[in-house]
Design an enzyme around this catalytic site. Structure first.
Site, mmCIF file in Angstrom:
data_model
loop_
_atom_site.group_PDB
_atom_site.id
_atom_site.type_symbol
_atom_site.label_atom_id
_atom_site.label_comp_id
_atom_site.label_asym_id
_atom_site.label_seq_id
_atom_site.Cartn_x
_atom_site.Cartn_y
_atom_site.Cartn_z
ATOM 1 N N GLU A 57 0.842 -1.203 0.000
ATOM 2 C CA GLU A 57 0.000 0.000 0.000
ATOM 3 C C GLU A 57 0.873 1.247 0.000
ATOM 4 O OE1 GLU A 57 -0.852 -2.649 1.780
ATOM 5 O OE2 GLU A 57 -2.995 -2.659 2.263
ATOM 6 N N ASP A 202 -10.881 7.159 -22.535
ATOM 7 C CA ASP A 202 -10.633 5.762 -22.148
ATOM 8 C C ASP A 202 -10.262 5.025 -23.428
ATOM 9 O OD1 ASP A 202 -10.738 3.080 -21.601
ATOM 10 O OD2 ASP A 202 -12.721 3.105 -20.678
ATOM 11 N N THR A 229 -6.763 -0.059 -20.245
ATOM 12 C CA THR A 229 -6.423 -1.352 -19.668
ATOM 13 C C THR A 229 -5.140 -1.828 -20.346
ATOM 14 O OG1 THR A 229 -7.958 -2.374 -21.230
ATOM 15 C CG2 THR A 229 -8.729 -2.088 -18.970
ATOM 16 N N ARG A 238 -3.726 -8.377 -16.843
ATOM 17 C CA ARG A 238 -4.992 -7.653 -16.654
ATOM 18 C C ARG A 238 -4.813 -6.534 -15.629
ATOM 19 N NH1 ARG A 238 -8.195 -11.111 -19.415
ATOM 20 N NH2 ARG A 238 -9.938 -9.703 -19.170
#
Ligand code: DSN
Length: 419
Positions: A57, A202, A229, A238
């Site tokens: 994190e 996008d 992506t 992915r």
């Protein structure tokens, strides 16, 4: 590595055999789903590595857990390569996939009820661009614009400007999953500037084509934020990238973590770093050029054989066939018939489709995966003929068997990377 596979086969044979089954399926059929690809063997290695074990994190140099010597190395490399590939000022590489990537942008800049201009789902937009069934569509006010399918899919920018002035969006969003054309980014930017909105693109489907320099890069037209992506035309694992101008970097990073996500998937980020390294090589440009040439060749063969393509053609890697108008069968049946002959496509709604999404009027297909296997224009012509013949003769089981055998023999000549 071999030892790991041996352990899996011995200790969990069901899962092992399903993985082996998927390998066989991927080898013996033609993959035409435009959002799928075969990733690099090096990415499979990185993605299956010990980074699976690590929590990280935070961001490089400011993490909430110890032991970050190597996570920082790979995340910094991934960020630097993303900036180079997409010519942008800042890159966040932690989004777990496409939906959180887009959600992170909305949540960074919008309050509930704020307006976004986004493309209508049936005209090519994505669920996360405000479809009413998505959570984002419920939280924010998405105003959907449409394309003009009979005018090569052009968008009516005078109308878009009028709608923008009326609805005062905070974000003007362009991006698509089933739009076979390129965008006029300049016009979107003019609309956004007229109402003081942020510009967001996008480019998930065409990320690899932009990286390979064969399609336009929204940053060259002054866009603020670009998301993509990493597993479609880019050929990676992915994941999702949020790319932006420096002035938005802090807001984006805070929104991804701690706003939306916890620990980043460091094994995926290792794979993304490898993918972006590949995208910087000259071979990747060759791949992108061939992907587009293949799409043109496939589209031409399909149209010569009676397929009606939405917008009348393609400018990218993708085509949408109206199967009801072309062959008298809906997209669900067309997908099933093509699966039957080892050609994989997906059922697809068409603009303002009168049919429901699970039995829509079309199918969607594209060339990134077939191009990765080394197929070129001649192979596309052959595939287009098999595909249209199968759809025309969808009730002739013996004929479908014949096509399936031919497809599988053909595929055995084109190895799948990593298998
Ligand atoms: N499922 C992806 C596609 O197929 O385009 C988008 O989320």
């Amino acid at each position: 590595m071999e030892a790991n596979w041996k352990l899996l086969s011995e200790n969990d044979p069901e899962i092992y055999h399903a993985i082996k089954g998927e390998e066989e399926r991927e080898k013996k059929g033609i993959e035409l789903i435009p959002s799928e690809n075969y990733t690099y063997p090096e990415v499979l290695a990185a993605n299956g590595s010990v980074f699976t074990n690590k929590y990280a994190e935070g961001y490089p140099g400011r993490r909430y857990y110890g032991g970050q010597d190597y996570t920082d190395v790979i995340e910094k490399i991934a960020m630097d390569r993303a900036k180079q590939v997409f010519r942008c000022e800042h890159a966040n590489v932690q989004a777990l996939s496409g939906s959180p990537m887009n959600q992170a942008v909305y949540l960074a800049f919008l309050k509930p009820g704020d307006t976004v201009l986004g493309m209508d789902l049936s005209h090519g937009g994505h669920l996360t661009h405000g479809a009413p069934v998505s959570h984002m569509g419920k939280i924010f006010n998405f105003v959907r614009y449409k394309t003009q399918p009979d005018a090569a899919g052009k968008i009516d920018f005078e109308e878009l400007m009028r709608v923008a002035k009326e609805t005062k969006p905070k974000i003007v969003l362009c991006g698509y999953t089933s739009y076979p054309r390129d965008y006029d980014y300049e016009d979107f930017k003019k609309v956004a500037d007229a109402v003081g909105a942020i510009t967001m693109a996008d480019v998930s489907h065409i990320g690899g084509l932009i990286a390979g320099g064969v399609m336009r890069n929204p940053f060259d037209y002054g866009f603020d934020i670009v998301t993509t992506t990493t597993h479609k035309s880019l050929r990676g694992p992915r994941g999702g990238l949020v790319l932006c101008r420096e002035q938005y970097a802090k807001d984006i990073d805070k929104s991804v973590f701690p706003g939306l996500q916890g620990g980043p998937h460091m094994h995926t980020i290792a794979g993304i770093a490898v993918t972006l390294g590949k995208a910087l090589q000259p071979e990747f440009k060759t791949y992108a050029v061939q992907t587009l040439k293949n799409a043109k060749a496939l589209a031409e063969t399909l149209m010569n054989n009676g397929a009606q393509l939405i917008t009348g053609g393609t400018d990218n890697h993708m085509m949408v066939i109206n199967t009801v108008a072309s062959f008298g069968i809906d997209g669900k049946e067309a997908e099933r018939v093509l699966d039957r002959v080892s050609i994989t496509t997906n059922k697809q709604i068409i603009p303002d489709d009168p049919n429901p999404p699970l039995r829509p009027s079309g199918i969607r297909l594209g060339t990134p995966a077939a191009t990765t296997r080394g197929m070129k224009e001649a192979e596309m012509k052959q595939i287009g003929e098999w595909l249209t013949n199968a759809l025309k003769n969808h009730q002739n089981e013996a004929y479908l068997d014949e096509i399936k055998s031919k497809v599988e023999v053909f595929c055995s000549k084109y190895p799948v990377p990593g298998i």
